[in-house]
Motif scaffolding. Structure first.
Motif, short mmCIF file in Angstrom:
data_model
loop_
_atom_site.label_atom_id
_atom_site.label_comp_id
_atom_site.label_asym_id
_atom_site.label_seq_id
_atom_site.Cartn_x
_atom_site.Cartn_y
_atom_site.Cartn_z
N UNK A 135 -17.51 -37.27 -3.74
CA UNK A 135 -17.82 -38.69 -3.79
C UNK A 135 -16.58 -39.58 -3.71
N UNK A 136 -15.49 -39.04 -3.16
CA UNK A 136 -14.29 -39.82 -2.95
C UNK A 136 -13.45 -40.02 -4.20
N UNK A 137 -13.77 -39.33 -5.29
CA UNK A 137 -13.01 -39.47 -6.53
C UNK A 137 -11.60 -38.93 -6.32
N UNK A 138 -10.61 -39.75 -6.68
CA UNK A 138 -9.21 -39.33 -6.53
C UNK A 138 -8.61 -39.07 -7.89
N UNK A 139 -7.97 -37.90 -8.01
CA UNK A 139 -7.21 -37.56 -9.22
C UNK A 139 -5.77 -37.29 -8.82
N UNK A 140 -4.88 -37.65 -9.70
CA UNK A 140 -3.47 -37.32 -9.52
C UNK A 140 -3.13 -36.15 -10.41
N UNK A 141 -2.23 -35.31 -9.94
CA UNK A 141 -1.75 -34.17 -10.72
C UNK A 141 -0.25 -34.30 -10.85
N UNK A 142 0.25 -34.07 -12.06
CA UNK A 142 1.68 -34.17 -12.31
C UNK A 142 2.14 -32.93 -13.07
N UNK A 143 3.08 -32.20 -12.48
CA UNK A 143 3.69 -31.05 -13.13
C UNK A 143 5.10 -31.44 -13.55
N UNK A 144 5.36 -31.43 -14.85
CA UNK A 144 6.68 -31.78 -15.34
C UNK A 144 7.64 -30.64 -15.05
N UNK A 145 8.79 -30.98 -14.51
CA UNK A 145 9.80 -29.96 -14.16
C UNK A 145 10.75 -29.74 -15.33
N UNK A 146 11.10 -28.48 -15.49
CA UNK A 146 12.01 -27.98 -16.50
C UNK A 146 12.77 -28.89 -17.28
#
Length: 146
Positions: A135-146
């Motif tokens: 349904x066009x839902x946008x999620x952002x993903x964030x991976x914190x680096x070391x």
């Protein structure tokens, strides 16, 4: 203090099963799913005779929640969905912190999600991306680096 916490974000959907599956695949947990109707609902949302099915998903170990609602009556009205660009007015996305962006992206892509752009590195702080789900839902993903 006026605000204690942000409890949840509501998304009105047409295909509740598909959207639940998308968020579960991202790693959220289905907390409950129930029909919701009655005069208290009508008064809160300002729609007489509302009948809906509501699912609440939660971030594992956290307090953040996404509430999904599918209206049976009255039927949900159309809005901007689908391939809207990131600069469209309104709520554009929700951001989730994840342990491994590549692993979450792979699981989501296998279930029909698509990358909006690409996975990028922001300095030495994060790896980031946007995914478009059902349904066009946008999620952002964030991976914190070391």
């Amino acid at each position: 203090m006026a605000i204690q916490r942000m409890d949840n974000v509501l998304i009105v959907v047409e295909d509740l099963d598909a959207v639940i599956a998308f968020f579960v695949e991202l790693g959220m947990e289905l907390e409950n799913r129930n029909p919701v109707e009655g005069s208290w609902v009508d008064r809160v949302i300002g729609i007489d005779g509302a009948r809906q099915e509501v699912a609440m998903l939660r971030v594992p170990g956290g307090q953040g929640r996404v509430e999904l609602a599918m209206f049976h009556t009255p039927k949900a009205i159309g809005g901007e969905r689908g391939e809207t660009p990131s600069n469209t007015l309104g709520i554009r996305r929700m951001m989730f912190a994840v342990d491994d962006v590549d692993e979450v992206v792979a699981r989501a892509l296998a279930h029909g999600a698509e990358l909006v752009g690409e996975v990028v590195r922001y300095e030495d702080i994060y790896r980031l991306c946007y995914l478009r789900g059902p349904e066009g839902i946008i999620v952002g993903l964030a991976e914190e680096l070391g």
